[in-house]
Design an enzyme around this catalytic site. Sequence first.
Site, PDB file in Angstrom:
ATOM      1  N   GLY A 101       0.760  -1.343  -0.126  1.00 33.32           N
ATOM      2  CA  GLY A 101       0.177  -0.091   0.008  1.00 33.32           C
ATOM      3  C   GLY A 101       1.009   1.203   0.126  1.00 33.32           C
ATOM      4  O   GLY A 101       2.017   1.041   0.111  1.00 33.32           O
TER       5      GLY A 101
ATOM      6  N   CYS B 240       5.324  -6.196   1.632  1.00 28.89           N
ATOM      7  CA  CYS B 240       5.621  -4.586   1.294  1.00 28.89           C
ATOM      8  C   CYS B 240       5.097  -3.897   2.676  1.00 28.89           C
ATOM      9  O   CYS B 240       5.380  -4.105   3.799  1.00 28.89           O
ATOM     10  CB  CYS B 240       5.270  -4.175   0.275  1.00 28.89           C
ATOM     11  SG  CYS B 240       6.240  -2.879  -0.288  1.00 28.89           S
ATOM     12  N   TYR B 241       3.864  -3.019   2.276  1.00 25.93           N
ATOM     13  CA  TYR B 241       3.168  -2.265   3.693  1.00 25.93           C
ATOM     14  C   TYR B 241       2.999  -3.189   4.623  1.00 25.93           C
ATOM     15  O   TYR B 241       2.834  -2.941   5.885  1.00 25.93           O
ATOM     16  CB  TYR B 241       2.318  -1.322   3.095  1.00 25.93           C
ATOM     17  CG  TYR B 241       1.511  -0.625   4.222  1.00 25.93           C
ATOM     18  CD1 TYR B 241       2.224   0.505   4.747  1.00 25.93           C
ATOM     19  CD2 TYR B 241       0.553  -1.347   4.712  1.00 25.93           C
ATOM     20  CE1 TYR B 241       1.750   1.060   5.830  1.00 25.93           C
ATOM     21  CE2 TYR B 241      -0.202  -0.509   5.881  1.00 25.93           C
ATOM     22  CZ  TYR B 241       0.502   0.404   6.439  1.00 25.93           C
ATOM     23  OH  TYR B 241      -0.133   0.981   7.616  1.00 25.93           O
TER      24      TYR B 241
ATOM     25  N   HIS C 271       7.725  -7.993  -4.101  1.00 22.00           N
ATOM     26  CA  HIS C 271       6.335  -8.143  -4.719  1.00 22.00           C
ATOM     27  C   HIS C 271       6.186  -9.366  -5.240  1.00 22.00           C
ATOM     28  O   HIS C 271       6.899  -9.601  -6.595  1.00 22.00           O
ATOM     29  CB  HIS C 271       5.851  -7.014  -5.515  1.00 22.00           C
ATOM     30  CG  HIS C 271       5.438  -5.940  -4.964  1.00 22.00           C
ATOM     31  ND1 HIS C 271       4.030  -5.682  -4.339  1.00 22.00           N
ATOM     32  CD2 HIS C 271       6.194  -4.754  -4.747  1.00 22.00           C
ATOM     33  CE1 HIS C 271       4.207  -4.270  -3.568  1.00 22.00           C
ATOM     34  NE2 HIS C 271       5.433  -3.946  -3.815  1.00 22.00           N
TER      35      HIS C 271
ATOM     36  N   GLU D  68       3.825 -11.042  -6.389  1.00 19.89           N
ATOM     37  CA  GLU D  68       2.729 -11.077  -7.451  1.00 19.89           C
ATOM     38  C   GLU D  68       2.870 -10.610  -8.856  1.00 19.89           C
ATOM     39  O   GLU D  68       2.091 -10.924  -9.794  1.00 19.89           O
ATOM     40  CB  GLU D  68       1.530 -10.456  -6.752  1.00 19.89           C
ATOM     41  CG  GLU D  68       1.531  -8.837  -6.488  1.00 19.89           C
ATOM     42  CD  GLU D  68       2.370  -8.307  -5.689  1.00 19.89           C
ATOM     43  OE1 GLU D  68       3.112  -9.264  -4.809  1.00 19.89           O
ATOM     44  OE2 GLU D  68       2.262  -7.296  -5.059  1.00 19.89           O
TER      45      GLU D  68
ATOM     46  N   SER E 199     -25.069  -8.046 -24.526  1.00 20.61           N
ATOM     47  CA  SER E 199     -24.271  -7.234 -25.139  1.00 20.61           C
ATOM     48  C   SER E 199     -23.415  -7.694 -26.268  1.00 20.61           C
ATOM     49  O   SER E 199     -23.102  -6.939 -27.092  1.00 20.61           O
ATOM     50  CB  SER E 199     -23.441  -6.386 -24.186  1.00 20.61           C
ATOM     51  OG  SER E 199     -22.351  -7.150 -23.943  1.00 20.61           O
ATOM     52  N   GLY E 200     -23.281  -9.036 -26.340  1.00 18.06           N
ATOM     53  CA  GLY E 200     -22.380  -9.534 -27.330  1.00 18.06           C
ATOM     54  C   GLY E 200     -20.950  -9.771 -26.720  1.00 18.06           C
ATOM     55  O   GLY E 200     -20.345 -10.271 -27.597  1.00 18.06           O
ATOM     56  N   GLY E 201     -20.939  -9.135 -25.694  1.00 15.48           N
ATOM     57  CA  GLY E 201     -19.526  -9.225 -25.025  1.00 15.48           C
ATOM     58  C   GLY E 201     -19.248 -10.453 -24.239  1.00 15.48           C
ATOM     59  O   GLY E 201     -20.189 -11.293 -24.048  1.00 15.48           O
ATOM     60  N   VAL E 202     -18.009 -10.641 -23.684  1.00 18.20           N
ATOM     61  CA  VAL E 202     -17.734 -11.847 -23.266  1.00 18.20           C
ATOM     62  C   VAL E 202     -18.641 -12.212 -21.912  1.00 18.20           C
ATOM     63  O   VAL E 202     -19.062 -13.535 -21.651  1.00 18.20           O
ATOM     64  CB  VAL E 202     -16.100 -12.164 -22.931  1.00 18.20           C
ATOM     65  CG1 VAL E 202     -15.813 -13.608 -22.296  1.00 18.20           C
ATOM     66  CG2 VAL E 202     -15.642 -12.231 -24.020  1.00 18.20           C
ATOM     67  N   ASP E 203     -18.504 -11.207 -21.182  1.00 19.46           N
ATOM     68  CA  ASP E 203     -19.176 -11.406 -19.846  1.00 19.46           C
ATOM     69  C   ASP E 203     -20.584 -11.954 -20.042  1.00 19.46           C
ATOM     70  O   ASP E 203     -20.947 -12.816 -19.405  1.00 19.46           O
ATOM     71  CB  ASP E 203     -18.947 -10.431 -18.912  1.00 19.46           C
ATOM     72  CG  ASP E 203     -17.442  -9.844 -18.659  1.00 19.46           C
ATOM     73  OD1 ASP E 203     -16.851 -10.740 -18.833  1.00 19.46           O
ATOM     74  OD2 ASP E 203     -17.385  -8.708 -18.282  1.00 19.46           O
ATOM     75  N   SER E 204     -21.402 -11.217 -20.560  1.00 17.33           N
ATOM     76  CA  SER E 204     -22.884 -11.351 -20.604  1.00 17.33           C
ATOM     77  C   SER E 204     -23.239 -12.597 -21.239  1.00 17.33           C
ATOM     78  O   SER E 204     -23.921 -13.578 -20.995  1.00 17.33           O
ATOM     79  CB  SER E 204     -23.749 -10.332 -21.112  1.00 17.33           C
ATOM     80  OG  SER E 204     -23.412 -10.046 -22.569  1.00 17.33           O
TER      81      SER E 204
ATOM     82  N   LYS F  97     -11.571 -11.675 -15.233  1.00 20.03           N
ATOM     83  CA  LYS F  97     -11.977 -11.903 -16.612  1.00 20.03           C
ATOM     84  C   LYS F  97     -11.211 -13.102 -17.256  1.00 20.03           C
ATOM     85  O   LYS F  97     -12.163 -13.844 -17.837  1.00 20.03           O
ATOM     86  CB  LYS F  97     -11.376 -10.736 -17.458  1.00 20.03           C
ATOM     87  CG  LYS F  97     -11.636 -10.412 -18.787  1.00 20.03           C
ATOM     88  CD  LYS F  97     -12.909  -9.903 -19.002  1.00 20.03           C
ATOM     89  CE  LYS F  97     -13.294  -9.352 -20.293  1.00 20.03           C
ATOM     90  NZ  LYS F  97     -14.693  -8.915 -20.257  1.00 20.03           N
TER      91      LYS F  97
END
Length: 514
Positions: free
Chosen positions: A56, A83-84, A170, A172, A224-229, A370
């Site tokens: 942080g 770290c923090y 870090h 990650e 919507s045509g997007g991946v998520d929906s 995602k």
Amino acid sequence: MQNTETILVLDFGSQYTQLIARRVRETGVYSEIIDSATPIDRIRSWNPSGLILSGGPASVHDTDAPKSAPEIFESGIPVLAICYGLQWMMYHLGGEVKPSGSREYGRSCLKLTGEDPLFHDVPRESHAWVSHADEVISPAPGFEVIAESESVPNTALCDRSRKLWGVQFHPEVVHTDYGKQVMFNFTRRICGCKGQWSPAAYIDYAVADIRHQVGSDNVVLGLSGGVDSTVAAALIHRAVGDQLTGIFVDNGLLRYKEAERMLKVFRENLNLKVEFVDASEHFLSRLEGVADPEEKRRIIGNEFVSVFQEAAQKMSRVRFLAQGTTYPDVIESSGIGRHAQNIKSHHNVGGLPEQLGFDELVEPLRMLFKDEVRELGQELGLPGETVWRQPFPGPGLAVRVLGELTKERVQTLQQADRIVMQEMKDSGWYEKVWQSFAVLLPVHTVGVMGDARTYENAVAIRVVKSMDGMTADWVQLPHDLLGRISTRIINEVPGINRAVYDITSKPPGTIEWE
Ligand code: XMP
């Protein structure tokens, strides 16, 4: 998620908090991000296998420095403090933390000084990514130093009897050579997790959960045509079949022949009941002549709500509204994590429930990142073309026809954009980048075609790579590919006589031009 081994990430405001949670999941262990100050009873209610304290921007000496519940250090739950997080743990337990003589940023050489399970299979010397202003001058009582860096002697510390570990680097980020190994060592060796998490394993859980929530009622979902929906639709369809109806609105601002392509996927691949509303003329007439980007977004948002409302009202009573909300949306709206400034008002279906009178939301992707949504889509048998689709903004081509919008200009852009898409796909670049598209500029430029002078539109080609859309870098596409895109657009699209390539990163630019 219940009955799943879980590691909790306590967020102290690091830009890498989401990355930590993703890295944990990559080791096969489910993770959730919580506020750093979450009380111990709440933490225990998750029955976590381990805790990770994020980094942080604060200093432990700041008056309002963020803290965690102090009891976590005596709880017997393994802790990895980064770290923090490390500085806070040391400071709280009686160590000394001070500003570094030299601030340390970037790659640093990590040298192991002891034996510890956190560094199993990590060589004695490797590179690690560091970014800090403070450092631990003297460790808290009971701690042993297990690694040092060039300028920071107390770079990794542990107290195995209390199951506490801390690192000043870090693990990650990809720039830390053995970061993945360190994460794996913590989740699997130290916390003892078996590694049962995967998006595929999630399907059974989600299907049961959706059935339990929805019962025999009906669900409606905006496609919507997007991946998520699309993935949300596939998952809910697997759970409740024809109780789900998708509403797909063509707002006239989609890519060339996109509506036809998507309808085919919904109906043929997914076997989904779809209510298709062709509102293209309606949207375009509302937008005709509008130049201001925020005004375009406002009109599109309002029109979408009213078109969706009308379509939903035609159906018999529907209790549930489904959405493809993902974990980053949840984190952002809950106020955990970094708060991005609102540079552009993003249009999504967030406000629908109150306005439309649905009783409840169904959000089966709300705990997924995602890349996990994409994996889930693959597991559910969606075509690769759908799963690897690039993000596309809600207001669509409206924010890529710069300045005044007209139906003709949208059609011109669709033609240029079609060529960009085709060339990106044929050359194998489409899947390697975050977004690639054309932007129709509000300028006329002089050209010469045959022997005649032309005075026509210019397009910009924008191709960026990004992890999450928050920051982005322009892509150094091969020159021959850029050349082909330019030649084809100018030869094949009437009304365009110039193409330029956008070489702006985000920040300081944004991905879209409006
Ligand atoms: P910017 O242009 O802000 O874009 O760098 C970041 C990401 O968000 C998308 N974007 C939008 N998505 N409604 C959306 O649903 C919007 O109004 C909108 N504006 C930008 C953009 O395509 C990129 O992926």
